[in-house]
Write a protein that holds these residues in place. Sequence first.
Motif, PDB file in Angstrom:
ATOM      1  N   PRO A  47       0.748  -1.238  -0.177  1.00  0.00           N
ATOM      2  CA  PRO A  47      -0.009  -0.035  -0.052  1.00  0.00           C
ATOM      3  C   PRO A  47       0.912   1.177   0.157  1.00  0.00           C
ATOM      4  O   PRO A  47       2.048   1.387   0.459  1.00  0.00           O
ATOM      5  CB  PRO A  47      -0.945  -0.093   1.322  1.00  0.00           C
ATOM      6  N   GLU A  48       0.256   2.383  -0.164  1.00  0.00           N
ATOM      7  CA  GLU A  48       0.988   3.629  -0.372  1.00  0.00           C
ATOM      8  C   GLU A  48       1.673   4.026   1.129  1.00  0.00           C
ATOM      9  O   GLU A  48       0.896   3.733   1.947  1.00  0.00           O
ATOM     10  CB  GLU A  48       0.162   4.796  -0.768  1.00  0.00           C
ATOM     11  N   GLY A  49       2.854   4.438   0.966  1.00  0.00           N
ATOM     12  CA  GLY A  49       3.678   4.878   2.121  1.00  0.00           C
ATOM     13  C   GLY A  49       4.343   3.663   2.706  1.00  0.00           C
ATOM     14  O   GLY A  49       5.223   3.852   3.654  1.00  0.00           O
ATOM     15  N   ALA A  50       3.969   2.455   2.142  1.00  0.00           N
ATOM     16  CA  ALA A  50       4.800   1.279   2.696  1.00  0.00           C
ATOM     17  C   ALA A  50       5.808   0.899   1.633  1.00  0.00           C
ATOM     18  O   ALA A  50       6.020   1.508   0.532  1.00  0.00           O
ATOM     19  CB  ALA A  50       3.802  -0.003   2.920  1.00  0.00           C
ATOM     20  N   VAL A  51       6.789   0.095   2.012  1.00  0.00           N
ATOM     21  CA  VAL A  51       8.073  -0.300   1.275  1.00  0.00           C
ATOM     22  C   VAL A  51       8.092  -1.791   1.238  1.00  0.00           C
ATOM     23  O   VAL A  51       7.743  -2.442   2.144  1.00  0.00           O
ATOM     24  CB  VAL A  51       9.267   0.351   1.634  1.00  0.00           C
ATOM     25  N   LYS A  52       8.427  -2.378   0.208  1.00  0.00           N
ATOM     26  CA  LYS A  52       9.077  -3.919   0.293  1.00  0.00           C
ATOM     27  C   LYS A  52      10.305  -3.847  -0.157  1.00  0.00           C
ATOM     28  O   LYS A  52      10.962  -3.253  -0.945  1.00  0.00           O
ATOM     29  CB  LYS A  52       7.972  -4.377  -1.145  1.00  0.00           C
ATOM     30  N   MET A  53      11.011  -4.656   0.550  1.00  0.00           N
ATOM     31  CA  MET A  53      12.577  -4.684   0.443  1.00  0.00           C
ATOM     32  C   MET A  53      12.982  -6.186   0.550  1.00  0.00           C
ATOM     33  O   MET A  53      12.453  -7.026   1.317  1.00  0.00           O
ATOM     34  CB  MET A  53      13.104  -3.917   1.913  1.00  0.00           C
ATOM     35  N   THR A  54      14.036  -6.516  -0.443  1.00  0.00           N
ATOM     36  CA  THR A  54      14.473  -7.897  -0.350  1.00  0.00           C
ATOM     37  C   THR A  54      15.776  -7.625   0.352  1.00  0.00           C
ATOM     38  O   THR A  54      16.494  -7.162  -0.253  1.00  0.00           O
ATOM     39  CB  THR A  54      14.482  -8.370  -1.881  1.00  0.00           C
ATOM     40  N   MET A  90      10.554  -8.222   3.114  1.00  0.00           N
ATOM     41  CA  MET A  90      10.081  -7.733   4.101  1.00  0.00           C
ATOM     42  C   MET A  90       9.115  -6.541   3.683  1.00  0.00           C
ATOM     43  O   MET A  90       9.696  -5.620   2.774  1.00  0.00           O
ATOM     44  CB  MET A  90      11.134  -7.074   4.910  1.00  0.00           C
ATOM     45  N   MET A  91       8.011  -6.522   4.057  1.00  0.00           N
ATOM     46  CA  MET A  91       7.176  -5.214   3.961  1.00  0.00           C
ATOM     47  C   MET A  91       7.052  -4.322   5.023  1.00  0.00           C
ATOM     48  O   MET A  91       6.422  -4.943   6.124  1.00  0.00           O
ATOM     49  CB  MET A  91       5.868  -5.791   3.186  1.00  0.00           C
ATOM     50  N   ALA A  92       7.117  -3.267   5.103  1.00  0.00           N
ATOM     51  CA  ALA A  92       6.989  -2.377   6.356  1.00  0.00           C
ATOM     52  C   ALA A  92       6.227  -1.051   6.077  1.00  0.00           C
ATOM     53  O   ALA A  92       6.496  -0.543   4.877  1.00  0.00           O
ATOM     54  CB  ALA A  92       8.362  -2.051   6.918  1.00  0.00           C
ATOM     55  N   GLN A  93       5.385  -0.378   6.795  1.00  0.00           N
ATOM     56  CA  GLN A  93       4.720   0.785   6.614  1.00  0.00           C
ATOM     57  C   GLN A  93       5.765   1.973   7.069  1.00  0.00           C
ATOM     58  O   GLN A  93       5.931   2.465   8.107  1.00  0.00           O
ATOM     59  CB  GLN A  93       3.561   0.932   7.254  1.00  0.00           C
ATOM     60  N   ILE A  94       6.868   2.230   6.216  1.00  0.00           N
ATOM     61  CA  ILE A  94       7.938   3.094   6.566  1.00  0.00           C
ATOM     62  C   ILE A  94       8.374   3.780   5.157  1.00  0.00           C
ATOM     63  O   ILE A  94       8.336   2.981   4.208  1.00  0.00           O
ATOM     64  CB  ILE A  94       8.930   2.335   7.418  1.00  0.00           C
ATOM     65  N   ALA A  95       9.123   4.866   5.221  1.00  0.00           N
ATOM     66  CA  ALA A  95       9.482   5.212   4.263  1.00  0.00           C
ATOM     67  C   ALA A  95      11.025   4.501   3.962  1.00  0.00           C
ATOM     68  O   ALA A  95      11.465   4.546   4.812  1.00  0.00           O
ATOM     69  CB  ALA A  95       9.692   6.850   4.287  1.00  0.00           C
ATOM     70  N   ALA A  96      11.366   4.551   2.783  1.00  0.00           N
ATOM     71  CA  ALA A  96      12.445   3.840   2.221  1.00  0.00           C
ATOM     72  C   ALA A  96      13.889   4.453   2.776  1.00  0.00           C
ATOM     73  O   ALA A  96      14.800   4.000   3.384  1.00  0.00           O
ATOM     74  CB  ALA A  96      12.863   3.372   0.921  1.00  0.00           C
ATOM     75  N   GLU A  97      13.551   5.977   2.811  1.00  0.00           N
ATOM     76  CA  GLU A  97      14.877   6.808   3.167  1.00  0.00           C
ATOM     77  C   GLU A  97      15.010   6.737   4.930  1.00  0.00           C
ATOM     78  O   GLU A  97      16.223   6.887   5.191  1.00  0.00           O
ATOM     79  CB  GLU A  97      14.547   8.305   2.905  1.00  0.00           C
ATOM     80  N   VAL A 112      20.644  -5.010   0.840  1.00  0.00           N
ATOM     81  CA  VAL A 112      19.470  -4.764   0.073  1.00  0.00           C
ATOM     82  C   VAL A 112      19.372  -5.232  -1.275  1.00  0.00           C
ATOM     83  O   VAL A 112      20.324  -4.455  -1.974  1.00  0.00           O
ATOM     84  CB  VAL A 112      19.282  -3.210   0.297  1.00  0.00           C
ATOM     85  N   MET A 113      18.749  -6.191  -1.692  1.00  0.00           N
ATOM     86  CA  MET A 113      18.975  -6.691  -3.021  1.00  0.00           C
ATOM     87  C   MET A 113      17.742  -5.776  -3.907  1.00  0.00           C
ATOM     88  O   MET A 113      18.340  -5.469  -5.083  1.00  0.00           O
ATOM     89  CB  MET A 113      18.476  -8.211  -2.996  1.00  0.00           C
ATOM     90  N   GLY A 114      16.681  -5.710  -3.665  1.00  0.00           N
ATOM     91  CA  GLY A 114      15.683  -4.773  -4.288  1.00  0.00           C
ATOM     92  C   GLY A 114      14.941  -4.110  -3.336  1.00  0.00           C
ATOM     93  O   GLY A 114      14.637  -4.250  -1.954  1.00  0.00           O
ATOM     94  N   LEU A 115      14.394  -2.940  -3.770  1.00  0.00           N
ATOM     95  CA  LEU A 115      13.665  -1.807  -2.951  1.00  0.00           C
ATOM     96  C   LEU A 115      12.634  -1.301  -3.738  1.00  0.00           C
ATOM     97  O   LEU A 115      12.831  -0.883  -4.939  1.00  0.00           O
ATOM     98  CB  LEU A 115      14.400  -1.090  -2.281  1.00  0.00           C
ATOM     99  N   GLY A 116      11.495  -1.035  -3.279  1.00  0.00           N
ATOM    100  CA  GLY A 116      10.381  -0.606  -3.933  1.00  0.00           C
ATOM    101  C   GLY A 116       8.867  -0.714  -3.549  1.00  0.00           C
ATOM    102  O   GLY A 116       8.978  -1.261  -2.230  1.00  0.00           O
TER     103      GLY A 116
END
Lengths: 302, 227
Positions: A47-54, A90-97, A112-116
């Motif tokens: 969802p908007e505002g969340a981030v997915k990170m491998t 990992m999915m988290a409700q947080i900004a990537a920055e 961090v392999m992938g981020l978006g």
Amino acid sequence: MCGIVGLFLKDSGLYPQLGALLAPMLIGMEERGPDSAGIAVYRNGVPEGAVKMTLFHADPDFDWQALVHRLKKDLGTAAEGEVRATHFVMMAQIAAEVLRPWLARAYPEVRVMGLGERIELFKEKGLPSEVVERFRLAEMGGSHAVGHTRMATESAVTTEHSHPFSTGLDLCLVHNGSLSNHNRLRARLARRGIAFQTDNDTEVAAGYFTYRLREGDSLDQALEAGLSDLDGFYTFAIGTKDGFAVLRDSFACKPAVLAETEAWVAMASEYRSIAHLPGAREARIWEPEPARIYTWTRPAAA
Amino acid sequence: MITLDLQDSSTREINRRLHQLAPDTNETAWRIANPKGAHSLAVGLTLPISVEVDGHVGYYCAGMNKEARITVKGHAGQGLAENIMSGTVRVTGNASQAAAASGHGGLVVIEGDASSRCGISMKGVDIVVGGSVGHMSAFMAQAGHLVVCGDAGPDLGDSIYEAVIYLRGKAASLGSDCVEKEMTEEHRKTLAALLKRAQIDADPAAFRRYGSARQLYNFKIDNVGSY
């Protein structure tokens, strides 16, 4: 040598089968790249505002739940995720920055392999068939994916040096070929704030496109600029959040086949990685022209 | 017609079967099923048999062919009919890079498009392409004919020797030392015969002829017979 593959599904009815269709494509390129393999799959948008990170940790027994707990403790952010071999999505409700600097401080050994929002990126040393098995690719659904089988020529054989390379949000790149001006370009891009994790040439190309997109280019504009700024041999397959692109240098020495039906677009170094796809025999099949940009975009999500 | 199926046999087994035929064999009609992009199919054949490949093939199909008539019902990967000596190789779809590279003789017909370097270093083969060809086609072409019914990519005929190019469409650019030459009645006749052999329907009057300006290599008129 190396082998690259890409699959972009036009028919959303095929989404659940993305991984199952991609796995034989990657395994088909095993002879071209037995050193390592990797895939980037676009699926399950957050969802908007969340981030997915491998994330990657060399220890397959690494305690990812401990990382999730510490994130909650340190930043008060709840996260959830899924372990696939040495990787953790990992999915988290947080900004990537915010998440990224925390991770670098708390877990400097985690990469961090992938981020978006949609990308999941898995790569590992070993035969493509083993890598596909390890990450359970066949069970993954999604809209599009790119993959790479590596025969290393210009930098070390490690997980970090494997493709795909991702340097920006949801952007990743696989490459067959070699770039000759990557050192100078890496230095130039580093000065403009693009971070690199390895000395690999392909990572520089990924960084270059990330930089161009950050500066406001469309994907087509970024690729067009790449034709003059990237020196060397390349066939690229590129994934973005909603798009898929193929680009070859003007000499086009590195092989590529494109095939398209009503239901899908597939790209591979050789046709034998496409032959198993439904309707492949009747697909429109052609060799992408040199220095011509091919892009496909997913219709905006309803 | 005898069918060899890649579902049950390896490329090597299939090629070996074709290589082991005796010169006076009665088994002259073959079909290869389920190629699915396999490389090196039907290479090194030396007898006047016919082989029909039912589907798309990978690299180097029909390489070094002598005498055999090979038809690919589909598209072909790079290096189609590389170094062909004689016989006929036909592809009903497109062919990737370097089709008929270095071919010494015979006929290669590509009904669709051929990509870059079609006929590179050709040494006597005749190539007829129903569609267009990619960049650097007929590069350093020494002898034979390249007929292109569509357009040609950049640098057509770069550093060409005595091969002859017939082009119906436009060339994006001509390579070094390649020039347009007069199309005489004799050339139209040659072209008509090539198109007929290739079973490609096109009007010879619509083509232009290209060849070497002979400024880049030491052309000696005494040697004209050897091309």
